[in-house]
Design a protein around this motif. Structure first.
Motif, mmCIF file in Angstrom:
data_model
loop_
_atom_site.group_PDB
_atom_site.id
_atom_site.type_symbol
_atom_site.label_atom_id
_atom_site.label_comp_id
_atom_site.label_asym_id
_atom_site.label_seq_id
_atom_site.Cartn_x
_atom_site.Cartn_y
_atom_site.Cartn_z
ATOM 1 N N THR A 59 -3.686 7.271 2.522
ATOM 2 C CA THR A 59 -4.352 8.547 2.787
ATOM 3 C C THR A 59 -5.776 8.523 2.249
ATOM 4 N N LEU A 60 -5.948 8.017 1.038
ATOM 5 C CA LEU A 60 -7.286 7.931 0.454
ATOM 6 C C LEU A 60 -8.182 7.001 1.267
ATOM 7 N N ALA A 61 -7.649 5.899 1.731
ATOM 8 C CA ALA A 61 -8.422 4.963 2.549
ATOM 9 C C ALA A 61 -8.838 5.622 3.865
ATOM 10 N N GLN A 62 -7.922 6.396 4.464
ATOM 11 C CA GLN A 62 -8.253 7.104 5.698
ATOM 12 C C GLN A 62 -9.328 8.158 5.460
ATOM 13 N N ILE B 104 0.854 -1.191 0.000
ATOM 14 C CA ILE B 104 0.000 0.000 0.000
ATOM 15 C C ILE B 104 0.889 1.241 0.000
ATOM 16 N N THR B 105 0.637 2.113 -0.957
ATOM 17 C CA THR B 105 1.408 3.354 -1.036
ATOM 18 C C THR B 105 0.857 4.355 -0.031
ATOM 19 N N PRO B 106 1.655 5.366 0.341
ATOM 20 C CA PRO B 106 1.158 6.411 1.245
ATOM 21 C C PRO B 106 -0.091 7.104 0.693
#
Length: 150
Positions: free
Chosen positions: A8-11, A2-4
């Motif tokens: 971020t999008l998931a959060q 998982i990329t940063p």
């Protein structure tokens, strides 16, 4: 891996879902009011935790919630022991009345709102399982959840 950016999008998606669920459960029409409510609950919880407990708590939260948790935090502030749900609700309700008085129409409204926020915090972030909240408060939250399910 998982990329940063994906993280971020998931959060962000998780935060949107979190606030949407609270807004729906409370029948609120203002997301801004819900954000203030969550900030109020997190702030009072923070005030009841030791620095070590607050560190454990904050590590479990996505960055947006970390910001809400630490807003107006004075590191030197003494822990305000909150062992029961009614103590938490009372402190949030009185702080709201002293500041703006815009979050709650009554203490019953405050109780309902705080329970909804705490249950969503547990659903999304597992705050009860962190063992940082006082035992009676966690038991009262579990009892409230069981009563709602019945």
């Amino acid at each position: 891996m998982i990329t940063p950016m994906e993280n971020t999008l998931a959060q962000e998606e998780q935060a949107v879902k979190f606030f949407r669920e609270i807004k729906n459960d409370l029948g609120a029409n203002s997301t801004q009011k819900i954000v203030k409510l969550v900030r109020a609950v997190l702030s009072q919880l923070r005030k009841s935790l030791s620095h070590e407990q607050a560190t454990l708590f904050i590590k479990k939260m996505p960055s947006l919630f970390q910001l809400l948790f630490v807003t107006n935090w004075r590191y030197e502030e003494k822990a305000n022991t909150i062992e029961h749900l009614d103590e938490l609700v009372e402190s949030i309700y009185h702080h709201d009345k002293q500041s703006s008085g815009a979050l709650f129409s009554s203490e019953v409204d405050a109780l309902n709102s705080v329970i909804v926020v705490l249950r969503k915090l547990d659903k999304f972030f597992g705050i009860v399982g962190l063992n940082v909240l006082h035992y009676p408060l966690t038991q009262e939250l579990k009892q409230a959840a069981m009563e709602d399910a019945a």
